[in-house]
Design a protein around this motif. Structure first.
Motif, mmCIF file in Angstrom:
data_model
loop_
_atom_site.group_PDB
_atom_site.id
_atom_site.type_symbol
_atom_site.label_atom_id
_atom_site.label_comp_id
_atom_site.label_asym_id
_atom_site.label_seq_id
_atom_site.Cartn_x
_atom_site.Cartn_y
_atom_site.Cartn_z
ATOM 1 N N GLN A 9 -17.552 11.970 112.059
ATOM 2 C CA GLN A 9 -16.106 11.747 111.959
ATOM 3 C C GLN A 9 -15.426 13.042 111.541
ATOM 4 O OE1 GLN A 9 -15.049 8.949 108.920
ATOM 5 N NE2 GLN A 9 -12.881 9.109 109.333
ATOM 6 N N TYR A 10 -14.291 13.339 112.191
ATOM 7 C CA TYR A 10 -13.460 14.478 111.810
ATOM 8 C C TYR A 10 -12.101 13.957 111.362
ATOM 9 C CZ TYR A 10 -10.412 18.484 111.985
ATOM 10 O OH TYR A 10 -9.508 19.442 111.648
ATOM 11 N N GLU A 11 -11.573 14.555 110.298
ATOM 12 C CA GLU A 11 -10.256 14.175 109.782
ATOM 13 C C GLU A 11 -9.482 15.421 109.408
ATOM 14 O OE1 GLU A 11 -9.303 11.058 106.621
ATOM 15 O OE2 GLU A 11 -11.466 10.931 106.884
ATOM 16 N N TYR A 12 -8.194 15.382 109.663
ATOM 17 C CA TYR A 12 -7.284 16.411 109.158
ATOM 18 C C TYR A 12 -6.096 15.697 108.548
ATOM 19 C CZ TYR A 12 -3.614 19.849 108.881
ATOM 20 O OH TYR A 12 -2.604 20.642 108.411
ATOM 21 N N TYR A 13 -5.743 16.092 107.338
ATOM 22 C CA TYR A 13 -4.548 15.510 106.737
ATOM 23 C C TYR A 13 -3.818 16.553 105.904
ATOM 24 C CZ TYR A 13 -7.866 14.656 102.884
ATOM 25 O OH TYR A 13 -8.825 14.778 101.924
ATOM 26 N N ASN A 14 -2.499 16.402 105.891
ATOM 27 C CA ASN A 14 -1.614 17.280 105.142
ATOM 28 C C ASN A 14 -0.361 16.480 104.808
ATOM 29 O OD1 ASN A 14 -0.029 19.244 104.043
ATOM 30 N ND2 ASN A 14 -0.028 20.585 105.827
ATOM 31 N N PRO A 15 -0.272 15.928 103.601
ATOM 32 C CA PRO A 15 0.895 15.116 103.263
ATOM 33 C C PRO A 15 2.196 15.898 103.152
ATOM 34 C CG PRO A 15 -0.557 15.336 101.381
ATOM 35 C CD PRO A 15 -1.248 15.960 102.538
ATOM 36 N N GLU A 20 11.494 19.674 103.580
ATOM 37 C CA GLU A 20 12.845 20.176 103.775
ATOM 38 C C GLU A 20 13.015 21.527 103.092
ATOM 39 O OE1 GLU A 20 15.700 17.289 102.575
ATOM 40 O OE2 GLU A 20 14.779 15.711 103.773
ATOM 41 N N GLN A 21 13.858 22.355 103.647
ATOM 42 C CA GLN A 21 14.154 23.665 103.070
ATOM 43 C C GLN A 21 14.949 23.470 101.786
ATOM 44 O OE1 GLN A 21 12.816 26.371 104.161
ATOM 45 N NE2 GLN A 21 11.930 25.392 105.930
ATOM 46 N N PRO A 22 14.840 24.244 100.792
ATOM 47 C CA PRO A 22 14.178 25.534 100.651
ATOM 48 C C PRO A 22 12.733 25.439 100.170
ATOM 49 C CG PRO A 22 15.478 25.143 98.698
ATOM 50 C CD PRO A 22 15.662 23.947 99.597
ATOM 51 N N ARG A 23 12.138 24.258 100.133
ATOM 52 C CA ARG A 23 10.741 24.142 99.707
ATOM 53 C C ARG A 23 9.819 24.692 100.776
ATOM 54 N NH1 ARG A 23 11.562 18.105 97.888
ATOM 55 N NH2 ARG A 23 12.384 18.449 95.818
ATOM 56 N N THR A 24 8.665 25.172 100.351
ATOM 57 C CA THR A 24 7.652 25.644 101.286
ATOM 58 C C THR A 24 6.422 24.755 101.152
ATOM 59 O OG1 THR A 24 6.785 27.198 99.655
ATOM 60 C CG2 THR A 24 8.435 28.042 101.188
ATOM 61 N N PRO A 25 5.728 24.490 102.250
ATOM 62 C CA PRO A 25 4.533 23.647 102.178
ATOM 63 C C PRO A 25 3.434 24.309 101.354
ATOM 64 C CG PRO A 25 5.059 24.213 104.460
ATOM 65 C CD PRO A 25 6.037 24.899 103.592
ATOM 66 N N ASP A 26 2.683 23.501 100.649
ATOM 67 C CA ASP A 26 1.582 23.983 99.815
ATOM 68 C C ASP A 26 0.304 24.015 100.647
ATOM 69 O OD1 ASP A 26 -0.129 24.664 97.815
ATOM 70 O OD2 ASP A 26 0.429 23.018 96.477
ATOM 71 N N LYS A 27 -0.325 25.178 100.798
ATOM 72 C CA LYS A 27 -1.528 25.336 101.614
ATOM 73 C C LYS A 27 -2.709 24.547 101.045
ATOM 74 C CE LYS A 27 -2.345 27.931 104.604
ATOM 75 N NZ LYS A 27 -2.490 27.684 106.028
ATOM 76 N N ARG A 28 -2.696 24.249 99.740
ATOM 77 C CA ARG A 28 -3.803 23.520 99.133
ATOM 78 C C ARG A 28 -3.884 22.080 99.616
ATOM 79 N NH1 ARG A 28 -2.404 24.315 93.087
ATOM 80 N NH2 ARG A 28 -0.395 23.942 94.054
ATOM 81 N N LEU A 29 -2.829 21.582 100.240
ATOM 82 C CA LEU A 29 -2.828 20.207 100.709
ATOM 83 C C LEU A 29 -3.281 20.063 102.160
ATOM 84 C CD1 LEU A 29 0.439 18.979 99.004
ATOM 85 C CD2 LEU A 29 -1.912 18.597 98.283
ATOM 86 N N GLU A 30 -3.566 21.179 102.837
ATOM 87 C CA GLU A 30 -4.140 21.135 104.185
ATOM 88 C C GLU A 30 -5.633 20.933 104.044
ATOM 89 O OE1 GLU A 30 -3.277 24.018 107.194
ATOM 90 O OE2 GLU A 30 -1.452 24.582 106.146
ATOM 91 N N VAL A 31 -6.149 19.828 104.579
ATOM 92 C CA VAL A 31 -7.568 19.516 104.430
ATOM 93 C C VAL A 31 -8.168 19.182 105.791
ATOM 94 C CG1 VAL A 31 -9.233 17.974 103.361
ATOM 95 C CG2 VAL A 31 -7.190 18.638 102.105
ATOM 96 N N SER A 32 -9.245 19.865 106.114
ATOM 97 C CA SER A 32 -10.017 19.625 107.325
ATOM 98 C C SER A 32 -11.391 19.121 106.876
ATOM 99 C CB SER A 32 -10.137 20.927 108.111
ATOM 100 O OG SER A 32 -10.842 20.743 109.295
ATOM 101 N N PHE A 63 -13.044 24.057 112.936
ATOM 102 C CA PHE A 63 -14.224 24.751 112.418
ATOM 103 C C PHE A 63 -13.778 26.007 111.692
ATOM 104 C CE2 PHE A 63 -15.887 22.458 116.136
ATOM 105 C CZ PHE A 63 -16.839 21.695 115.499
ATOM 106 N N GLY A 64 -13.037 25.864 110.640
ATOM 107 C CA GLY A 64 -12.526 27.025 109.935
ATOM 108 C C GLY A 64 -12.772 26.930 108.451
#
Length: 87
Positions: A9-15, A20-32, A63-64
């Motif tokens: 099984q492969y999953e990718y999630y990023n809540p 919305e601007q001016p916030r920036t997405p947090d890279k720690r929440l990207e999960v593969s 595969f990263g």
């Protein structure tokens, strides 16, 4: 002959993928995440499951590797299916 079912099984999630601007997405929440394992039906109604999971944090590639530490885990479980209440 033992009844064994392999699975992958492969999953990718990023809540926080769309914020919305001016916030920036947090890279720690990207999960593969990849999981692979076996389901063994030892008896009728009794299953033994073993799986290995590797979780890469901070990347959206299949595969990263991310810039954060990865998480690896191995788990074993037993489940019994039975009727505890009769009709």
């Amino acid at each position: 002959c033992p009844v064994i079912y392999p699975f992958v099984q492969y999953e990718y999630y990023n809540p926080q993928q769309r914020v919305e601007q001016p916030r920036t997405p947090d890279k720690r929440l990207e999960v593969s995440k990849w999981s692979a394992g076996l389901n063994w039906f030892a008896l009728p109604g009794l299953v033994v499951k073993a799986d290995y999971t590797t979780r890469q944090i901070g990347t959206s590639r299949v595969f990263g590797r991310g810039e954060y530490n990865s998480e690896n885990e191995f788990s074993i479980g037993i489940a019994y299916i039975g009727w505890f209440i009769s009709r």
